[in-house]
Motif scaffolding. Structure first.
Motif, PDB file in Angstrom:
ATOM      1  N   ARG A 165       0.845  -1.204   0.000  1.00 17.79           N
ATOM      2  CA  ARG A 165       0.000   0.000   0.000  1.00 17.79           C
ATOM      3  C   ARG A 165       0.875   1.247   0.000  1.00 17.79           C
ATOM      4  O   ARG A 165       1.803   1.387   0.768  1.00 17.79           O
ATOM      5  N   ARG A 166       0.526   2.184  -0.947  1.00 14.58           N
ATOM      6  CA  ARG A 166       1.258   3.446  -1.007  1.00 14.58           C
ATOM      7  C   ARG A 166       0.785   4.373   0.107  1.00 14.58           C
ATOM      8  O   ARG A 166      -0.413   4.471   0.387  1.00 14.58           O
ATOM      9  N   LYS A 167       1.733   5.060   0.718  1.00 17.51           N
ATOM     10  CA  LYS A 167       1.399   6.017   1.769  1.00 17.51           C
ATOM     11  C   LYS A 167       0.720   7.227   1.137  1.00 17.51           C
ATOM     12  O   LYS A 167       1.195   7.751   0.131  1.00 17.51           O
ATOM     13  N   PRO A 168      -0.394   7.710   1.677  1.00 16.90           N
ATOM     14  CA  PRO A 168      -1.073   8.878   1.101  1.00 16.90           C
ATOM     15  C   PRO A 168      -0.172  10.114   1.113  1.00 16.90           C
ATOM     16  O   PRO A 168       0.665  10.290   2.002  1.00 16.90           O
ATOM     17  N   ILE A 169      -0.393  10.974   0.098  1.00 24.45           N
ATOM     18  CA  ILE A 169       0.385  12.228  -0.024  1.00 24.45           C
ATOM     19  C   ILE A 169       0.262  13.073   1.240  1.00 24.45           C
ATOM     20  O   ILE A 169       1.239  13.638   1.742  1.00 24.45           O
ATOM     21  N   GLY A 170      -0.961  13.168   1.760  1.00 24.26           N
ATOM     22  CA  GLY A 170      -1.195  13.985   2.956  1.00 24.26           C
ATOM     23  C   GLY A 170      -0.349  13.529   4.130  1.00 24.26           C
ATOM     24  O   GLY A 170       0.204  14.350   4.878  1.00 24.26           O
ATOM     25  N   GLU A 171      -0.212  12.223   4.269  1.00 24.67           N
ATOM     26  CA  GLU A 171       0.580  11.668   5.380  1.00 24.67           C
ATOM     27  C   GLU A 171       2.067  11.991   5.195  1.00 24.67           C
ATOM     28  O   GLU A 171       2.765  12.339   6.159  1.00 24.67           O
ATOM     29  N   ILE A 172       2.544  11.904   3.931  1.00 25.39           N
ATOM     30  CA  ILE A 172       3.956  12.218   3.650  1.00 25.39           C
ATOM     31  C   ILE A 172       4.226  13.698   3.930  1.00 25.39           C
ATOM     32  O   ILE A 172       5.250  14.074   4.515  1.00 25.39           O
ATOM     33  N   LEU A 173       3.284  14.580   3.532  1.00 25.64           N
ATOM     34  CA  LEU A 173       3.434  16.009   3.769  1.00 25.64           C
ATOM     35  C   LEU A 173       3.459  16.319   5.268  1.00 25.64           C
ATOM     36  O   LEU A 173       4.182  17.205   5.716  1.00 25.64           O
ATOM     37  N   ARG A 174       2.685  15.592   6.041  1.00 26.24           N
ATOM     38  CA  ARG A 174       2.684  15.798   7.500  1.00 26.24           C
ATOM     39  C   ARG A 174       4.025  15.416   8.099  1.00 26.24           C
ATOM     40  O   ARG A 174       4.567  16.106   8.958  1.00 26.24           O
ATOM     41  N   GLU A 175       4.585  14.294   7.609  1.00 21.09           N
ATOM     42  CA  GLU A 175       5.849  13.805   8.175  1.00 21.09           C
ATOM     43  C   GLU A 175       7.041  14.667   7.752  1.00 21.09           C
ATOM     44  O   GLU A 175       7.917  14.981   8.557  1.00 21.09           O
ATOM     45  N   LYS A 176       7.073  15.062   6.461  1.00 19.79           N
ATOM     46  CA  LYS A 176       8.258  15.748   5.926  1.00 19.79           C
ATOM     47  C   LYS A 176       8.193  17.263   6.050  1.00 19.79           C
ATOM     48  O   LYS A 176       9.208  17.928   6.222  1.00 19.79           O
ATOM     49  N   PHE A 177       6.980  17.836   5.932  1.00 19.59           N
ATOM     50  CA  PHE A 177       6.879  19.298   5.820  1.00 19.59           C
ATOM     51  C   PHE A 177       5.934  19.923   6.849  1.00 19.59           C
ATOM     52  O   PHE A 177       5.444  21.023   6.666  1.00 19.59           O
ATOM     53  N   PHE A 178       5.672  19.190   7.919  1.00 16.45           N
ATOM     54  CA  PHE A 178       4.956  19.734   9.089  1.00 16.45           C
ATOM     55  C   PHE A 178       3.554  20.263   8.753  1.00 16.45           C
ATOM     56  O   PHE A 178       3.100  21.253   9.309  1.00 16.45           O
ATOM     57  N   LEU A 179       2.876  19.607   7.812  1.00 16.16           N
ATOM     58  CA  LEU A 179       1.465  19.919   7.572  1.00 16.16           C
ATOM     59  C   LEU A 179       0.665  19.491   8.799  1.00 16.16           C
ATOM     60  O   LEU A 179       0.810  18.375   9.288  1.00 16.16           O
ATOM     61  N   THR A 180      -0.172  20.373   9.334  1.00 13.88           N
ATOM     62  CA  THR A 180      -0.914  20.038  10.559  1.00 13.88           C
ATOM     63  C   THR A 180      -2.134  19.177  10.232  1.00 13.88           C
ATOM     64  O   THR A 180      -2.669  19.256   9.104  1.00 13.88           O
ATOM     65  N   PRO A 181      -2.607  18.362  11.174  1.00 15.07           N
ATOM     66  CA  PRO A 181      -3.811  17.544  10.940  1.00 15.07           C
ATOM     67  C   PRO A 181      -5.021  18.402  10.554  1.00 15.07           C
ATOM     68  O   PRO A 181      -5.834  18.000   9.719  1.00 15.07           O
ATOM     69  N   GLU A 182      -5.126  19.594  11.157  1.00 11.88           N
ATOM     70  CA  GLU A 182      -6.256  20.482  10.853  1.00 11.88           C
ATOM     71  C   GLU A 182      -6.203  20.961   9.396  1.00 11.88           C
ATOM     72  O   GLU A 182      -7.237  21.023   8.711  1.00 11.88           O
ATOM     73  N   GLN A 183      -4.994  21.303   8.933  1.00 12.63           N
ATOM     74  CA  GLN A 183      -4.842  21.752   7.544  1.00 12.63           C
ATOM     75  C   GLN A 183      -5.180  20.624   6.569  1.00 12.63           C
ATOM     76  O   GLN A 183      -5.866  20.843   5.569  1.00 12.63           O
ATOM     77  N   LEU A 184      -4.688  19.408   6.867  1.00 10.62           N
ATOM     78  CA  LEU A 184      -4.979  18.259   6.013  1.00 10.62           C
ATOM     79  C   LEU A 184      -6.478  17.972   5.987  1.00 10.62           C
ATOM     80  O   LEU A 184      -7.060  17.706   4.926  1.00 10.62           O
TER      81      LEU A 184
END
Length: 566
Positions: A2-21
């Motif tokens: 299973r590929r990791k979703p883009i949103g999850e990668i952005l949270r891990e690498k670029f500090f996207l907050t759960p609220e923003q996602l």
């Protein structure tokens, strides 16, 4: 797997907050679209971050930078330029039986299949930012085989009288497919001019020769000498592009060319005049993609900058900028207008021509064919309830009178005038027939300026100035042991020793004492001396300051201020 979703990668690498996602996913559910593009629109992440995350998700390399040395030109030119630009992709090199292809859209499977067919090879995909790819596309499609010099070599064997006038101009000159030698030569000249930062291209006929020169950083350089028999065809081709009458060779003509060259929008003003040996053509190149400079970037000292910022905040009066053609007067006025431009101000200009589009400012162009002059345009502007008016140039007494009356009725007026220094502008206005009391009551400040070439920082050489040099520049005793620089020349500056230009300035503020001198019709040299006593820095003194700062050379300052040498 299973590929990791883009949103999850952005949270891990670029500090996207759960609220923003969560907000992005909600919009995706309601309106559809890709989550990465939605998050970019919401300004939660940058497109480069989305592309890097996409590369992680697809387990393919991400290339934040691509160097021209990484690209095999033989592979690149197998892909049509239009196709490469439209789809944001570029072949890089062959390795292990595969061709590496950089793309800004790895999800576009159809396009990747097309490029496999075009290259007739398996491909290995890498992801890169769209701007990086576009910049390298423009570099690699430079067509080094079609430089102006090499095109000229082929001219002798061609029928030069068959220049097709019905051809449409390509969207980008790099995409031109027509191989007619004259067309290739003119296209190459325009491309080389933009690449070399030329402000003007001169086509100059002589009795036995034809000379093409570029003006770079204010200085003309010989570039090319095509065969004399190609003269008529070259001039005709330029006139066709500019929408001019090719049959009329006895009268001066003006025209305009709008082209894209290597991804840049370039506006070209064309002037043709008859001479004893044929028509002489000058093309002025205006790169529309160049960002306008702000007041802090044009070379003003901190004290002059502070003074000018005070002046442009006034509610009425005239600010004049003086200097010869090509001394940067319009750039200074544009920078001043950009500084004061705000929603609560109505700013209107009348120009000849409009050189740059200014957002939020009404701009009118002079048109002599329909009697739209500076004077008539200025009269119309006054009925538009303006706060600030810019008049491209005060050429006659009528324009000067209207500008002065506009300033006396509560408008701030910016304009230019052709004089050697700041005090000379006062004499010029009075010579036009303007009463001294009107000049003294309306003009608030006069700026004289010149452009000096910036010394190339890669090859400049330090040295101690001689006594004669210090005397000419007026260098103070405290600076006498300070190194200054001489221009040398290297590959970075095309062996000129200089790269770019910067302004030197003389700002005369009209206070009560100067106004009284104007009222009593005092000559310009006396007015200037009094302004200097009150702290005005002359053009040469400002130039000397820039020499001591290592920005330019003594030769440059003396070249542009030579009328001051006693």
């Amino acid at each position: 797997m299973r590929r990791k979703p883009i949103g999850e990668i952005l949270r891990e690498k670029f500090f996207l907050t759960p609220e923003q996602l969560e907000e992005g996913l909600k919009i995706q559910k309601e309106k559809g679209g890709r989550i990465g593009e939605i998050l970019v629109r919401l300004k939660f992440v940058k497109m480069d971050q989305v592309l890097e995350s996409l590369a992680v998700q697809m387990s393919i390399p991400f290339l934040p930078e691509i160097h021209i040395s990484d690209i095999d030109p033989a592979l690149a030119v197998r892909i049509p330029l239009g196709f490469a630009k439209k789809n944001g992709l570029l072949p890089l090199k062959s390795e292990g039986g595969k061709v590496w292809v950089a793309t800004s859209n790895p999800l576009n499977v159809t396009t990747l299949d097309d490029i496999r067919l075009l290259l007739q090879s398996p491909i290995q995909v890498a992801v890169a930012p769209g701007k990086t790819i576009l910049d390298r596309i423009n570099e690699v499609y430079d067509r080094p085989s079609d430089t102006a010099e090499q095109v000229v070599e082929d001219l002798s064997g061609e029928r030069l009288d068959l220049v097709a006038s019905s051809l449409e101009e390509p969207v980008d000159l790099l995409e031109a497919t027509d191989e007619a030698p004259i067309i290739r030569l003119v296209n190459s000249l325009l491309f080389q001019g933009v690449k070399d930062r030329a402000s003007d291209i001169h086509v100059e006929p002589f009795e036995r020769d034809l000379l093409i020169r570029f003006r770079i950083d204010g200085v003309l350089y010989n570039i090319l000498s095509p065969p004399k028999h190609a003269q008529a065809s070259i001039v005709s081709r330029i006139k066709i592009m500019a929408g001019m009458n090719i049959a009329e060779k006895r009268l001066p003509q003006d025209g305009r060319i709008g082209v894209r060259i290597a991804g840049k929008e370039v506006d070209i003003r064309v002037s043709a005049i008859p001479t004893a040996h044929g028509e002489r053509v000058v093309m002025r190149l205006l790169d529309k993609s160049n960002l306008l400079l702000n007041l802090g970037e044009i070379g003003l000292s901190s004290s002059d900058l502070g003074l000018l910022e005070q002046i442009i905040q006034l509610t009425h009066g005239i600010l004049l900028v003086t200097g010869p053609t090509g001394s940067g007067k319009t750039t200074t006025l544009y920078a001043a207008l950009s500084k004061i431009n705000s929603p609560d101000k109505n700013i209107i200009t009348v120009e000849d021509p409009i050189e740059y589009q200014l957002k939020g400012i009404g701009q009118m162009q002079v048109n002599s064919k329909i009697q739209l002059t500076f004077a008539s345009g200025l009269r119309s502007i006054l009925r538009q309830d303006p706060d600030v008016i810019m008049v491209g140039e005060i050429r006659d007494s009528e324009t000067a009178e209207i500008a002065i009356h506009a300033s006396l009725t509560g408008h701030l007026v910016f304009s230019t005038l052709h004089t050697n220094d700041s005090s000379g502008a006062i004499t010029r206005l009075i010579d036009m027939g303007i009463e001294p009391f009107l000049v003294s009551s309306s003009v608030v400040a006069i700026i004289a300026q010149r452009l000096v070439r910036i010394i190339c920082f890669h090859c400049r050489q330090p040295y101690l100035p001689s006594e004669e040099e210090k005397q000419k520049l007026g260098i103070l005793t405290g600076d006498s042991k300070k190194n200054i620089y001489r221009a040398v020349g290297c590959e970075k500056c095309m062996n000129t020793g200089y790269h770019g230009r910067i302004g030197i300035y003389e700002i005369m503020r009209l206070d009560d004492e100067i106004r009284n001198l104007v009222l009593s019709c005092t000559d310009s040299s006396t007015i200037k001396q009094r302004a200097i006593q009150k702290g005005m820095r002359t053009l040469r003194e400002d130039g000397a300051r820039k020499v001591l700062e290592g920005l330019t050379t003594t030769e440059e300052v003396l070249r542009v201020t030579q009328q001051e040498i006693r």
